[in-house]
Write a protein that holds these residues in place. Structure first.
Motif, PDB file in Angstrom:
ATOM      1  N   VAL A 171       0.026  12.197  -5.863  1.00  0.00           N
ATOM      2  CA  VAL A 171      -0.140  10.820  -5.385  1.00  0.00           C
ATOM      3  C   VAL A 171       0.639  10.595  -4.096  1.00  0.00           C
ATOM      4  O   VAL A 171       0.223   9.792  -3.240  1.00  0.00           O
ATOM      5  CB  VAL A 171       0.288   9.816  -6.478  1.00  0.00           C
ATOM      6  CG1 VAL A 171       1.803   9.747  -6.622  1.00  0.00           C
ATOM      7  CG2 VAL A 171      -0.260   8.425  -6.165  1.00  0.00           C
ATOM      8  N   GLN A 174      -1.615  11.780  -1.339  1.00  0.00           N
ATOM      9  CA  GLN A 174      -2.695  10.826  -1.089  1.00  0.00           C
ATOM     10  C   GLN A 174      -2.185   9.588  -0.358  1.00  0.00           C
ATOM     11  O   GLN A 174      -2.826   9.112   0.598  1.00  0.00           O
ATOM     12  CB  GLN A 174      -3.346  10.425  -2.418  1.00  0.00           C
ATOM     13  CG  GLN A 174      -4.460   9.402  -2.301  1.00  0.00           C
ATOM     14  CD  GLN A 174      -5.701   9.941  -1.613  1.00  0.00           C
ATOM     15  OE1 GLN A 174      -5.722  11.067  -1.127  1.00  0.00           O
ATOM     16  NE2 GLN A 174      -6.744   9.123  -1.561  1.00  0.00           N
ATOM     17  N   ALA A 175      -1.048   9.060  -0.777  1.00  0.00           N
ATOM     18  CA  ALA A 175      -0.493   7.884  -0.108  1.00  0.00           C
ATOM     19  C   ALA A 175      -0.146   8.194   1.342  1.00  0.00           C
ATOM     20  O   ALA A 175      -0.381   7.370   2.243  1.00  0.00           O
ATOM     21  CB  ALA A 175       0.748   7.398  -0.861  1.00  0.00           C
ATOM     22  N   LEU A 263      -2.705   6.847 -10.959  1.00  0.00           N
ATOM     23  CA  LEU A 263      -1.857   6.850  -9.768  1.00  0.00           C
ATOM     24  C   LEU A 263      -2.678   6.840  -8.483  1.00  0.00           C
ATOM     25  O   LEU A 263      -2.335   6.132  -7.523  1.00  0.00           O
ATOM     26  CB  LEU A 263      -0.939   8.073  -9.792  1.00  0.00           C
ATOM     27  CG  LEU A 263       0.192   8.057 -10.823  1.00  0.00           C
ATOM     28  CD1 LEU A 263       0.945   9.381 -10.803  1.00  0.00           C
ATOM     29  CD2 LEU A 263       1.155   6.905 -10.558  1.00  0.00           C
ATOM     30  N   ALA A 267      -2.547   3.973  -5.743  1.00  0.00           N
ATOM     31  CA  ALA A 267      -2.197   4.314  -4.363  1.00  0.00           C
ATOM     32  C   ALA A 267      -3.203   3.727  -3.382  1.00  0.00           C
ATOM     33  O   ALA A 267      -2.821   3.212  -2.320  1.00  0.00           O
ATOM     34  CB  ALA A 267      -2.127   5.834  -4.208  1.00  0.00           C
ATOM     35  N   ASP A 268      -4.479   3.800  -3.718  1.00  0.00           N
ATOM     36  CA  ASP A 268      -5.509   3.257  -2.834  1.00  0.00           C
ATOM     37  C   ASP A 268      -5.316   1.761  -2.627  1.00  0.00           C
ATOM     38  O   ASP A 268      -5.450   1.247  -1.507  1.00  0.00           O
ATOM     39  CB  ASP A 268      -6.888   3.548  -3.429  1.00  0.00           C
ATOM     40  CG  ASP A 268      -8.011   3.150  -2.487  1.00  0.00           C
ATOM     41  OD1 ASP A 268      -7.791   3.182  -1.257  1.00  0.00           O
ATOM     42  OD2 ASP A 268      -9.103   2.803  -2.971  1.00  0.00           O
ATOM     43  N   VAL A 271      -1.319   1.018  -0.875  1.00  0.00           N
ATOM     44  CA  VAL A 271      -1.131   1.335   0.539  1.00  0.00           C
ATOM     45  C   VAL A 271      -1.840   0.303   1.413  1.00  0.00           C
ATOM     46  O   VAL A 271      -1.276  -0.198   2.393  1.00  0.00           O
ATOM     47  CB  VAL A 271      -1.635   2.759   0.845  1.00  0.00           C
ATOM     48  CG1 VAL A 271      -1.618   3.026   2.341  1.00  0.00           C
ATOM     49  CG2 VAL A 271      -0.773   3.791   0.125  1.00  0.00           C
ATOM     50  N   SER A 285       5.514   2.625  -0.154  1.00  0.00           N
ATOM     51  CA  SER A 285       4.596   2.949  -1.249  1.00  0.00           C
ATOM     52  C   SER A 285       5.024   4.176  -2.047  1.00  0.00           C
ATOM     53  O   SER A 285       4.927   4.184  -3.282  1.00  0.00           O
ATOM     54  CB  SER A 285       3.185   3.166  -0.697  1.00  0.00           C
ATOM     55  OG  SER A 285       3.146   4.292   0.167  1.00  0.00           O
ATOM     56  N   ILE A 286       5.497   5.228  -1.362  1.00  0.00           N
ATOM     57  CA  ILE A 286       5.772   6.487  -2.062  1.00  0.00           C
ATOM     58  C   ILE A 286       6.872   6.342  -3.120  1.00  0.00           C
ATOM     59  O   ILE A 286       6.727   6.878  -4.230  1.00  0.00           O
ATOM     60  CB  ILE A 286       6.095   7.599  -1.045  1.00  0.00           C
ATOM     61  CG1 ILE A 286       4.840   7.922  -0.219  1.00  0.00           C
ATOM     62  CG2 ILE A 286       6.596   8.860  -1.749  1.00  0.00           C
ATOM     63  CD1 ILE A 286       5.037   8.991   0.835  1.00  0.00           C
ATOM     64  N   LEU A 289       5.195   4.705  -6.106  1.00  0.00           N
ATOM     65  CA  LEU A 289       4.180   5.541  -6.745  1.00  0.00           C
ATOM     66  C   LEU A 289       4.800   6.691  -7.531  1.00  0.00           C
ATOM     67  O   LEU A 289       4.359   7.004  -8.645  1.00  0.00           O
ATOM     68  CB  LEU A 289       3.218   6.084  -5.687  1.00  0.00           C
ATOM     69  CG  LEU A 289       2.302   5.036  -5.034  1.00  0.00           C
ATOM     70  CD1 LEU A 289       1.577   5.622  -3.834  1.00  0.00           C
ATOM     71  CD2 LEU A 289       1.300   4.496  -6.043  1.00  0.00           C
TER      72      LEU A 289
END
Length: 315
Positions: A171, A174-175, A263, A267-268, A271, A285-286, A289
């Motif tokens: 995740v 991705q973030a 997750l 995250a989508d 963010v 965000s990280i 997450l």
């Protein structure tokens, strides 16, 4: 964090030792200082090397930071705390002296950070996500502690870092990719990445032709082969105190897939939500997450162990 650990340890036991509390604070502060310095140097080298080799740093730097962060921090914490513990009886003043030394350095680092425009924002606003993430992770730690305190579920302790590490790394990648994609259009709050008024649909997160949706599908498909490798490694090393039966693997994989699915969806949304509110997702965000990954992963794994026990798989 060390003060929170002292409080969480004091509440259930009802026992408080000032010497041990100072030892924990000294070990934590010294570990954080050295680990941050080492990881910062490593990450600078990784990012520069990735750019020179034509590799997207989002795919490399984030998982390396997460995995090496745990490894280096735990190694330093164990070594430093062991050394300071040995000094506890003969030279009790060492631990308070270590705390005082690092506290005296704090004004210097604040002045240096304020002079740099890239770190000034983190100095003022970077504390909130870290503290909240720590609180979220602590809840997951309480779940783990309560579960492994039962001898029947002691094997969960080996699998928890695996499921949380894999989910957190995926995740985080991705973030970071979504954040980089948004940064290409301007500063936070600008461009097409403004926050949606409602949560995105699962189809738009996982099934669309968008570049971030494709990366989410790829990361989701990495869950099963990645965990199979780790399960085989744990089994080969005779760790976990749990027999890898077919039903155990099914429940474990279900928990891992569900964790990463949740997750990636969060995250989508998160963010884009932070971007629309002029917050840099890389800074905010990280931590959230990865902390949610610890909480969700630990909770789902504990639930899996309890269900396995109830249906008769009690090894």
């Amino acid at each position: 964090a060390s003060i929170a650990a002292v409080v969480f340890g004091w509440i259930p036991d009802g026992h408080f030792s000032m010497d041990h509390a100072v030892l924990l604070c000294a070990s934590s502060v010294a570990t954080a200082f050295i680990a941050s310095l080492v990881l910062g140097i490593i990450m600078i080298g990784v990012i520069i090397g990735s750019k020179k080799m034509g590799i997207n740093p989002d795919n490399v730097a984030t998982p390396i930071a997460a995995s090496l962060g745990d490894l280096i921090t735990l190694a330093l914490l164990s070594g430093i705390s062991w050394g300071l513990y040995k000094e506890l009886e003969s030279r009790a003043y060492v631990n308070p002296l270590v705390c005082a030394f690092f506290l005296s350095l704090l004004p210097i680092w604040i002045i240096i950070a304020r002079r740099n425009s890239a770190t000034r924002e983190v100095l003022y606003s970077g504390w909130e996500p870290v503290i909240i993430a720590m609180a979220i992770s602590s809840v997951g730690g309480l779940i783990l502690d309560r579960t492994v305190s039962d001898p029947n579920f002691a094997g969960m302790a080996v699998f928890t870092p695996v499921i949380n590490g894999v989910g957190g790394n995926l995740v985080a990648v991705q973030a970071s990719r979504i954040s980089t994609y948004l940064h290409m259009s301007g500063e936070p709050g600008e461009g097409p990445g403004t926050a949606p008024r409602k949560c995105p649909s699962p189809c738009s997160t996982f099934c669309s032709s968008d570049v971030n949706s494709r990366s989410a599908r790829v990361l989701f498909l990495l869950v099963v082969p990645g965990h199979l490798v780790f399960l085989y490694t744990i089994h080969s090393m005779q760790g976990g105190h749990t027999t890898l039966t077919l039903i155990f693997i099914v429940f474990y994989m279900t928990a891992a897939l569900l964790q990463v699915l949740i997750l990636l969806y969060i995250a989508d949304w998160m963010v884009h939500w932070m971007w629309g509110r002029h917050l840099d997702p890389d800074n905010f965000s990280i931590p959230y997450l990865t902390a949610l990954g610890d909480l969700i992963g630990t909770g789902l794994l504990a639930l899996s162990f309890h269900v396995l026990w109830l249906i008769g798989d009690r090894d």
